[in-house]
Design a protein around this motif. Structure first.
Motif, PDB file in Angstrom:
ATOM      1  N   VAL A  70      15.796 -45.267 117.827  1.00 36.02           N
ATOM      2  CA  VAL A  70      16.471 -44.483 116.783  1.00 36.02           C
ATOM      3  C   VAL A  70      17.224 -43.315 117.406  1.00 36.02           C
ATOM      4  O   VAL A  70      18.378 -43.041 117.063  1.00 36.02           O
ATOM      5  N   LEU A  71      16.579 -42.613 118.338  1.00 36.54           N
ATOM      6  CA  LEU A  71      17.229 -41.460 118.978  1.00 36.54           C
ATOM      7  C   LEU A  71      18.457 -41.901 119.779  1.00 36.54           C
ATOM      8  O   LEU A  71      19.523 -41.274 119.700  1.00 36.54           O
ATOM      9  N   LEU A  72      18.338 -42.996 120.502  1.00 42.13           N
ATOM     10  CA  LEU A  72      19.485 -43.499 121.259  1.00 42.13           C
ATOM     11  C   LEU A  72      20.586 -44.009 120.328  1.00 42.13           C
ATOM     12  O   LEU A  72      21.756 -44.052 120.718  1.00 42.13           O
ATOM     13  N   GLY A  73      20.228 -44.347 119.110  1.00 42.27           N
ATOM     14  CA  GLY A  73      21.211 -44.815 118.137  1.00 42.27           C
ATOM     15  C   GLY A  73      22.275 -43.774 117.836  1.00 42.27           C
ATOM     16  O   GLY A  73      23.382 -44.117 117.423  1.00 42.27           O
ATOM     17  N   GLY A  74      21.988 -42.514 118.056  1.00 45.83           N
ATOM     18  CA  GLY A  74      22.955 -41.458 117.802  1.00 45.83           C
ATOM     19  C   GLY A  74      23.706 -41.009 119.041  1.00 45.83           C
ATOM     20  O   GLY A  74      24.419 -40.003 119.004  1.00 45.83           O
ATOM     21  N   VAL A  75      23.566 -41.751 120.124  1.00 46.07           N
ATOM     22  CA  VAL A  75      24.183 -41.369 121.397  1.00 46.07           C
ATOM     23  C   VAL A  75      25.435 -42.221 121.633  1.00 46.07           C
ATOM     24  O   VAL A  75      25.353 -43.449 121.685  1.00 46.07           O
ATOM     25  N   LEU A  76      26.584 -41.582 121.752  1.00 48.64           N
ATOM     26  CA  LEU A  76      27.852 -42.308 121.883  1.00 48.64           C
ATOM     27  C   LEU A  76      27.924 -43.130 123.167  1.00 48.64           C
ATOM     28  O   LEU A  76      28.566 -44.177 123.205  1.00 48.64           O
ATOM     29  N   SER A  77      27.301 -42.646 124.218  1.00 45.17           N
ATOM     30  CA  SER A  77      27.404 -43.316 125.515  1.00 45.17           C
ATOM     31  C   SER A  77      26.323 -44.386 125.715  1.00 45.17           C
ATOM     32  O   SER A  77      26.140 -44.876 126.824  1.00 45.17           O
ATOM     33  N   ARG A  78      25.660 -44.766 124.652  1.00 46.55           N
ATOM     34  CA  ARG A  78      24.611 -45.785 124.779  1.00 46.55           C
ATOM     35  C   ARG A  78      25.187 -47.110 125.262  1.00 46.55           C
ATOM     36  O   ARG A  78      26.277 -47.521 124.825  1.00 46.55           O
ATOM     37  N   GLN A  79      24.439 -47.754 126.157  1.00 43.39           N
ATOM     38  CA  GLN A  79      24.804 -49.082 126.648  1.00 43.39           C
ATOM     39  C   GLN A  79      23.576 -49.983 126.537  1.00 43.39           C
ATOM     40  O   GLN A  79      22.467 -49.519 126.214  1.00 43.39           O
ATOM     41  N   GLU A  80      23.769 -51.261 126.862  1.00 42.70           N
ATOM     42  CA  GLU A  80      22.659 -52.218 126.824  1.00 42.70           C
ATOM     43  C   GLU A  80      21.481 -51.780 127.692  1.00 42.70           C
ATOM     44  O   GLU A  80      20.334 -52.045 127.367  1.00 42.70           O
ATOM     45  N   ASN A  81      21.806 -51.119 128.802  1.00 38.47           N
ATOM     46  CA  ASN A  81      20.763 -50.734 129.761  1.00 38.47           C
ATOM     47  C   ASN A  81      20.339 -49.268 129.610  1.00 38.47           C
ATOM     48  O   ASN A  81      19.781 -48.681 130.530  1.00 38.47           O
ATOM     49  N   SER A  82      20.606 -48.692 128.456  1.00 39.91           N
ATOM     50  CA  SER A  82      20.227 -47.285 128.231  1.00 39.91           C
ATOM     51  C   SER A  82      18.728 -47.140 127.995  1.00 39.91           C
ATOM     52  O   SER A  82      18.111 -47.975 127.339  1.00 39.91           O
ATOM     53  N   ARG A  83      18.180 -46.074 128.511  1.00 35.85           N
ATOM     54  CA  ARG A  83      16.804 -45.666 128.216  1.00 35.85           C
ATOM     55  C   ARG A  83      16.724 -44.148 128.256  1.00 35.85           C
ATOM     56  O   ARG A  83      17.547 -43.485 128.888  1.00 35.85           O
ATOM     57  N   LEU A  84      15.728 -43.633 127.560  1.00 36.09           N
ATOM     58  CA  LEU A  84      15.392 -42.211 127.685  1.00 36.09           C
ATOM     59  C   LEU A  84      14.282 -42.151 128.724  1.00 36.09           C
ATOM     60  O   LEU A  84      13.193 -42.700 128.525  1.00 36.09           O
ATOM     61  N   CYS A  85      14.559 -41.491 129.842  1.00 41.40           N
ATOM     62  CA  CYS A  85      13.636 -41.630 130.975  1.00 41.40           C
ATOM     63  C   CYS A  85      12.342 -40.859 130.792  1.00 41.40           C
ATOM     64  O   CYS A  85      11.409 -41.045 131.565  1.00 41.40           O
ATOM     65  N   CYS A  86      12.241 -40.029 129.746  1.00 41.40           N
ATOM     66  CA  CYS A  86      10.941 -39.400 129.471  1.00 41.40           C
ATOM     67  C   CYS A  86       9.973 -40.416 128.880  1.00 41.40           C
ATOM     68  O   CYS A  86       8.773 -40.134 128.773  1.00 41.40           O
ATOM     69  N   GLN A  87      10.493 -41.567 128.490  1.00 31.70           N
ATOM     70  CA  GLN A  87       9.647 -42.587 127.875  1.00 31.70           C
ATOM     71  C   GLN A  87       9.253 -43.680 128.865  1.00 31.70           C
ATOM     72  O   GLN A  87       8.671 -44.698 128.485  1.00 31.70           O
ATOM     73  N   ILE A  88       9.575 -43.494 130.129  1.00 34.98           N
ATOM     74  CA  ILE A  88       9.228 -44.473 131.163  1.00 34.98           C
ATOM     75  C   ILE A  88       8.164 -43.871 132.063  1.00 34.98           C
ATOM     76  O   ILE A  88       8.427 -42.926 132.820  1.00 34.98           O
ATOM     77  N   ARG A  89       6.940 -44.372 131.919  1.00 36.69           N
ATOM     78  CA  ARG A  89       5.848 -43.859 132.752  1.00 36.69           C
ATOM     79  C   ARG A  89       5.757 -44.707 134.014  1.00 36.69           C
ATOM     80  O   ARG A  89       5.674 -45.927 133.962  1.00 36.69           O
ATOM     81  N   LEU A  90       5.776 -44.038 135.136  1.00 40.59           N
ATOM     82  CA  LEU A  90       5.919 -44.727 136.418  1.00 40.59           C
ATOM     83  C   LEU A  90       4.586 -45.183 137.005  1.00 40.59           C
ATOM     84  O   LEU A  90       3.565 -44.523 136.840  1.00 40.59           O
ATOM     85  N   THR A  91       4.655 -46.307 137.682  1.00 40.38           N
ATOM     86  CA  THR A  91       3.568 -46.768 138.534  1.00 40.38           C
ATOM     87  C   THR A  91       4.204 -47.114 139.883  1.00 40.38           C
ATOM     88  O   THR A  91       5.437 -47.101 140.017  1.00 40.38           O
ATOM     89  N   GLU A  92       3.371 -47.450 140.841  1.00 41.95           N
ATOM     90  CA  GLU A  92       3.914 -47.817 142.151  1.00 41.95           C
ATOM     91  C   GLU A  92       4.795 -49.063 142.070  1.00 41.95           C
ATOM     92  O   GLU A  92       5.656 -49.286 142.908  1.00 41.95           O
ATOM     93  N   ALA A  93       4.612 -49.849 141.012  1.00 40.32           N
ATOM     94  CA  ALA A  93       5.413 -51.069 140.848  1.00 40.32           C
ATOM     95  C   ALA A  93       6.878 -50.763 140.564  1.00 40.32           C
ATOM     96  O   ALA A  93       7.728 -51.654 140.631  1.00 40.32           O
ATOM     97  N   TYR A  94       7.198 -49.517 140.249  1.00 42.30           N
ATOM     98  CA  TYR A  94       8.595 -49.134 140.006  1.00 42.30           C
ATOM     99  C   TYR A  94       9.339 -48.837 141.300  1.00 42.30           C
ATOM    100  O   TYR A  94      10.500 -48.431 141.263  1.00 42.30           O
ATOM    101  N   ASP A  95       8.685 -49.004 142.407  1.00 35.77           N
ATOM    102  CA  ASP A  95       9.325 -48.751 143.700  1.00 35.77           C
ATOM    103  C   ASP A  95      10.644 -49.520 143.778  1.00 35.77           C
ATOM    104  O   ASP A  95      10.687 -50.728 143.514  1.00 35.77           O
ATOM    105  N   GLY A  96      11.726 -48.820 144.071  1.00 38.02           N
ATOM    106  CA  GLY A  96      13.032 -49.457 144.187  1.00 38.02           C
ATOM    107  C   GLY A  96      13.863 -49.407 142.923  1.00 38.02           C
ATOM    108  O   GLY A  96      15.011 -49.865 142.922  1.00 38.02           O
ATOM    109  N   LEU A  97      13.319 -48.848 141.857  1.00 38.28           N
ATOM    110  CA  LEU A  97      14.085 -48.702 140.613  1.00 38.28           C
ATOM    111  C   LEU A  97      15.378 -47.925 140.886  1.00 38.28           C
ATOM    112  O   LEU A  97      15.379 -46.951 141.641  1.00 38.28           O
TER     113      LEU A  97
END
Ligand code: FES
Length: 105
Positions: A70-97
């Motif tokens: 919903v929050l990204l729905g109001g963002v003009l620059s949204r793309q298919e690969n958009s994310r809000l990075c505060c909502q991505i909790r990291l693990t070691e498996a994200y190495d190379g992101l």
């Protein structure tokens, strides 16, 4: 030690070290990159932590919940690969992101 690649708004790429358990927003902010505003502090209320996911292991990417969508729905620059990075909790498996910080609205 795990690392992610972050491209800032000038096109400069930095490699930052991540601590498992922190969010991607925290990792980028802690690295000192000035483009990561994160004005709401990570409570999914501002969209100033908008990034584009350039490359990620699909198996580790969590889905987007309704609040983020919903929050990204109001963002003009949204793309298919958009994310809000505060909502991505990291693990070691994200190495190379690889992510790019989205333009300022
Ligand atoms: S820091 Fe505000 S939505 Fe992510």
């Amino acid at each position: 030690m795990s690392s992610v690649f972050v491209v800032d708004r000038s096109g400069q790429e930095e490699i930052i070290t991540i601590e498992p358990g922190e969010t991607l927003m925290q990792a980028i902010s802690n690295s000192g990159m000035p483009d990561m505003l994160a004005l709401c502090g990570g409570v999914c209320a501002c969209a100033t932590c908008h990034v584009y996911i350039d490359a990620a292991p699909e198996s580790v990417m969590s889905g987007m919940d309704e609040d983020e969508d919903v929050l990204l729905g109001g963002v003009l620059s949204r793309q298919e690969n958009s994310r809000l990075c505060c909502q991505i909790r990291l693990t070691e498996a994200y190495d190379g992101l690889r992510v790019t910080i989205a333009p300022e609205e």
